[in-house]
Write a protein that holds these residues in place. Structure first.
Motif, PDB file in Angstrom:
ATOM      1  N   GLY A  23     -16.990 101.970  21.569  1.00 45.86           N
ATOM      2  CA  GLY A  23     -17.197 101.486  22.934  1.00 45.86           C
ATOM      3  C   GLY A  23     -18.146 102.380  23.712  1.00 45.86           C
ATOM      4  N   VAL A  24     -17.987 103.686  23.558  1.00 51.85           N
ATOM      5  CA  VAL A  24     -18.831 104.638  24.275  1.00 51.85           C
ATOM      6  C   VAL A  24     -20.292 104.486  23.853  1.00 51.85           C
ATOM      7  CG1 VAL A  24     -19.276 107.075  24.725  1.00 51.85           C
ATOM      8  CG2 VAL A  24     -16.920 106.263  24.497  1.00 51.85           C
ATOM      9  N   GLN A  25     -20.516 104.430  22.529  1.00 49.12           N
ATOM     10  CA  GLN A  25     -21.895 104.301  22.054  1.00 49.12           C
ATOM     11  C   GLN A  25     -22.514 103.009  22.562  1.00 49.12           C
ATOM     12  OE1 GLN A  25     -23.411 106.375  18.899  1.00 49.12           O
ATOM     13  NE2 GLN A  25     -21.553 106.402  17.656  1.00 49.12           N
ATOM     14  N   LEU A  38      -9.115 102.282  22.135  1.00 47.40           N
ATOM     15  CA  LEU A  38      -9.975 102.271  23.321  1.00 47.40           C
ATOM     16  C   LEU A  38      -9.563 103.310  24.349  1.00 47.40           C
ATOM     17  CD1 LEU A  38     -12.223 101.029  25.081  1.00 47.40           C
ATOM     18  CD2 LEU A  38     -10.604  99.255  25.776  1.00 47.40           C
ATOM     19  N   VAL A  39      -8.278 103.593  24.435  1.00 45.88           N
ATOM     20  CA  VAL A  39      -7.754 104.462  25.504  1.00 45.88           C
ATOM     21  C   VAL A  39      -8.492 105.798  25.603  1.00 45.88           C
ATOM     22  CG1 VAL A  39      -5.734 105.722  26.321  1.00 45.88           C
ATOM     23  CG2 VAL A  39      -5.487 103.359  25.518  1.00 45.88           C
ATOM     24  N   PRO A  40      -8.683 106.556  24.501  1.00 37.32           N
ATOM     25  CA  PRO A  40      -9.375 107.850  24.648  1.00 37.32           C
ATOM     26  C   PRO A  40     -10.852 107.716  24.991  1.00 37.32           C
ATOM     27  CG  PRO A  40      -8.985 107.376  22.328  1.00 37.32           C
ATOM     28  CD  PRO A  40      -8.244 106.331  23.116  1.00 37.32           C
ATOM     29  N   GLN A  41     -11.391 106.509  24.871  1.00 33.28           N
ATOM     30  CA  GLN A  41     -12.811 106.326  25.159  1.00 33.28           C
ATOM     31  C   GLN A  41     -13.104 106.207  26.652  1.00 33.28           C
ATOM     32  OE1 GLN A  41     -15.223 103.994  22.331  1.00 33.28           O
ATOM     33  NE2 GLN A  41     -13.320 103.419  21.301  1.00 33.28           N
ATOM     34  N   PHE A  42     -12.078 105.968  27.462  1.00 32.51           N
ATOM     35  CA  PHE A  42     -12.299 105.910  28.903  1.00 32.51           C
ATOM     36  C   PHE A  42     -12.823 107.253  29.417  1.00 32.51           C
ATOM     37  CE2 PHE A  42      -8.727 102.615  28.868  1.00 32.51           C
ATOM     38  CZ  PHE A  42      -9.611 101.555  28.888  1.00 32.51           C
ATOM     39  N   TYR A  49     -14.694 101.590  14.352  1.00 31.21           N
ATOM     40  CA  TYR A  49     -14.400 102.439  15.509  1.00 31.21           C
ATOM     41  C   TYR A  49     -15.279 103.688  15.576  1.00 31.21           C
ATOM     42  CZ  TYR A  49     -10.282  99.461  15.848  1.00 31.21           C
ATOM     43  OH  TYR A  49      -9.445  98.374  15.955  1.00 31.21           O
ATOM     44  N   GLN A  50     -15.907 104.071  14.470  1.00 28.04           N
ATOM     45  CA  GLN A  50     -16.874 105.184  14.461  1.00 28.04           C
ATOM     46  C   GLN A  50     -16.263 106.470  15.025  1.00 28.04           C
ATOM     47  OE1 GLN A  50     -20.442 103.778  16.482  1.00 28.04           O
ATOM     48  NE2 GLN A  50     -20.167 101.733  15.666  1.00 28.04           N
ATOM     49  N   LEU A  51     -15.344 107.074  14.295  1.00 20.50           N
ATOM     50  CA  LEU A  51     -14.689 108.298  14.747  1.00 20.50           C
ATOM     51  C   LEU A  51     -15.674 109.463  14.732  1.00 20.50           C
ATOM     52  CD1 LEU A  51     -11.284 108.098  12.804  1.00 20.50           C
ATOM     53  CD2 LEU A  51     -11.865 107.120  15.027  1.00 20.50           C
ATOM     54  N   ASN A  52     -15.598 110.335  15.757  1.00 18.43           N
ATOM     55  CA  ASN A  52     -16.393 111.558  15.748  1.00 18.43           C
ATOM     56  C   ASN A  52     -15.598 112.684  15.099  1.00 18.43           C
ATOM     57  OD1 ASN A  52     -14.582 112.461  17.698  1.00 18.43           O
ATOM     58  ND2 ASN A  52     -16.025 112.248  19.399  1.00 18.43           N
ATOM     59  N   GLU A  53     -16.130 113.909  15.114  1.00 17.00           N
ATOM     60  CA  GLU A  53     -15.462 115.023  14.438  1.00 17.00           C
ATOM     61  C   GLU A  53     -14.120 115.376  15.058  1.00 17.00           C
ATOM     62  OE1 GLU A  53     -18.027 118.355  14.225  1.00 17.00           O
ATOM     63  OE2 GLU A  53     -19.442 117.414  12.810  1.00 17.00           O
ATOM     64  N   GLN A  54     -13.924 115.004  16.319  1.00 20.98           N
ATOM     65  CA  GLN A  54     -12.646 115.251  16.989  1.00 20.98           C
ATOM     66  C   GLN A  54     -11.637 114.132  16.723  1.00 20.98           C
ATOM     67  OE1 GLN A  54     -15.712 115.434  18.877  1.00 20.98           O
ATOM     68  NE2 GLN A  54     -15.747 117.574  18.201  1.00 20.98           N
ATOM     69  N   LEU A  62     -22.366 111.048  18.850  1.00 22.27           N
ATOM     70  CA  LEU A  62     -23.021 109.828  19.321  1.00 22.27           C
ATOM     71  C   LEU A  62     -24.441 109.759  18.768  1.00 22.27           C
ATOM     72  CD1 LEU A  62     -21.738 109.875  23.008  1.00 22.27           C
ATOM     73  CD2 LEU A  62     -20.701 108.810  21.015  1.00 22.27           C
ATOM     74  N   ASN A  63     -24.535 109.716  17.456  1.00 22.57           N
ATOM     75  CA  ASN A  63     -25.837 109.781  16.802  1.00 22.57           C
ATOM     76  C   ASN A  63     -26.689 108.550  17.063  1.00 22.57           C
ATOM     77  OD1 ASN A  63     -25.245 112.324  15.629  1.00 22.57           O
ATOM     78  ND2 ASN A  63     -24.080 111.325  14.004  1.00 22.57           N
ATOM     79  N   ALA A  64     -26.057 107.393  17.174  1.00 21.75           N
ATOM     80  CA  ALA A  64     -26.830 106.181  17.456  1.00 21.75           C
ATOM     81  C   ALA A  64     -27.459 106.260  18.845  1.00 21.75           C
ATOM     82  CB  ALA A  64     -25.935 104.950  17.347  1.00 21.75           C
ATOM     83  N   VAL A  65     -26.723 106.828  19.790  1.00 22.02           N
ATOM     84  CA  VAL A  65     -27.270 107.011  21.146  1.00 22.02           C
ATOM     85  C   VAL A  65     -28.434 107.993  21.104  1.00 22.02           C
ATOM     86  CG1 VAL A  65     -26.795 107.851  23.472  1.00 22.02           C
ATOM     87  CG2 VAL A  65     -25.067 106.503  22.259  1.00 22.02           C
TER      88      VAL A  65
END
Length: 298
Positions: free
Chosen positions: A28-30, A78-82, A17-22, A269-272
């Motif tokens: 999904g976003v990446q 997925l919900v917070p990624q919308f 899922y690749q969580l960010n600092e938040q 989003l480091n991969a992006v």
């Protein structure tokens, strides 16, 4: 939305899922942003629009309460990624569209109707419903594998493979229904019969008008499900009448600046960010290393 869902499930099966600092999952976003960047590299458009669903309920639910009722609720990861995906798309300065009560397909259709006589258009999606929008100036790149492998349809290819015009695809679906969207069409009318009827009579309305010419079985099935036939056609039809109110100039692909990159860093989003920098390098060097940015899975 199709790219967001596709990207989420591609890695969620491995719990990546690749969580960010938040603490927000970003897989999904990446994937969505990287897929879009790759599509830009491949198709080289001058303009870009990103279309969003704005919730599960649309006008189609108002006319048929079973519409998409069979679909499970989205995964909690997925919900917070919308909202994040939409926010990041705006950070990229891409032109975004979302209208309450309408599906992304309807916005895509409206863009096509507005600009197809003034531009060559490529629709990037995994949704075959969009095939009805094919036209001489419109091609559809259906996602197939990874971020860079597409099954590209032109109007000519569709006619050759499907044996009908793109507009007739709506009537075809009116007969066979769509289990994924939860509407049944005409019970007992399968793909072969539906295609024969469309090829012979042109439209669902043409079939109904000539119902006395059909076999006894076909006539009985259609007359028994006549209201559902019309309802299914209404549900299958992409509505192209949304006034989005922009000029073509408003859809020009922007230059990415340091603020864009900083926002990508802030969202984890480091991969992006890596792909964006790599793509900029490729552009500035005239294509050297292009293959490295085509498929991020390589």
């Amino acid at each position: 939305m199709a790219l967001l869902f596709r990207s989420f499930f591609a890695t969620a099966v491995r719990k990546q899922y690749q969580l960010n600092e938040q603490g927000i999952p970003t897989n999904g976003v990446q994937g969505f942003v990287r897929h879009t960047l790759t599509a830009i590299s491949l198709f080289k458009p001058t303009h870009l629009a990103v279309c969003w669903d704005m919730g599960a309920v649309t006008f189609r639910n108002d006319i048929y309460d079973g519409y998409k009722a069979n679909r499970p609720a989205p995964a909690p990861e997925l919900v917070p990624q919308f909202d994040l995906a939409r926010s990041v798309s705006e950070d990229m300065n891409w032109k975004n569209y979302g209208v309450e009560g309408m599906e992304a397909d309807d916005l895509i259709g409206s863009l096509v109707k507005t600009w197809k006589d003034k531009a060559d258009i490529t629709i990037v999606s995994g949704d075959k419903d969009l095939l009805q929008l094919l036209a001489p100036s419109v091609q559809i790149a259906l996602t197939k594998k990874g971020h860079s492998i597409y099954d590209v349809y032109s109007e000519q290819r569709f006619v050759e493979e499907y044996g009908m015009t793109p507009v007739q695809f709506i009537d075809y679906k009116a007969f066979i229904g769509d289990p994924s969207d939860g509407y049944p069409g005409v019970k007992g009318i399968g793909p072969k019969t539906a295609l024969k009827l469309i090829q012979t009579y042109g439209t669902a309305e043409g079939v109904v008008h000539a119902v006395d010419e059909l076999t006894k079985s076909e006539k009985a099935k259609i007359e028994a499900d006549l209201p559902m036939l019309q309802l299914s056609k209404d549900l299958a039809t992409i509505h192209c009448e949304v006034d989005l109110g922009d000029t073509l100039q408003d859809l020009e692909i922007p230059q990415y600046d340091e603020n864009t990159k900083e926002r990508l860093r802030e969202n984890g989003l480091n991969a992006v960010l890596k792909q964006l920098i790599s793509t900029e390098f490729v552009t500035s060097t005239g294509g050297i290393g292009y293959e490295r940015t085509i498929d991020p899975f390589k």
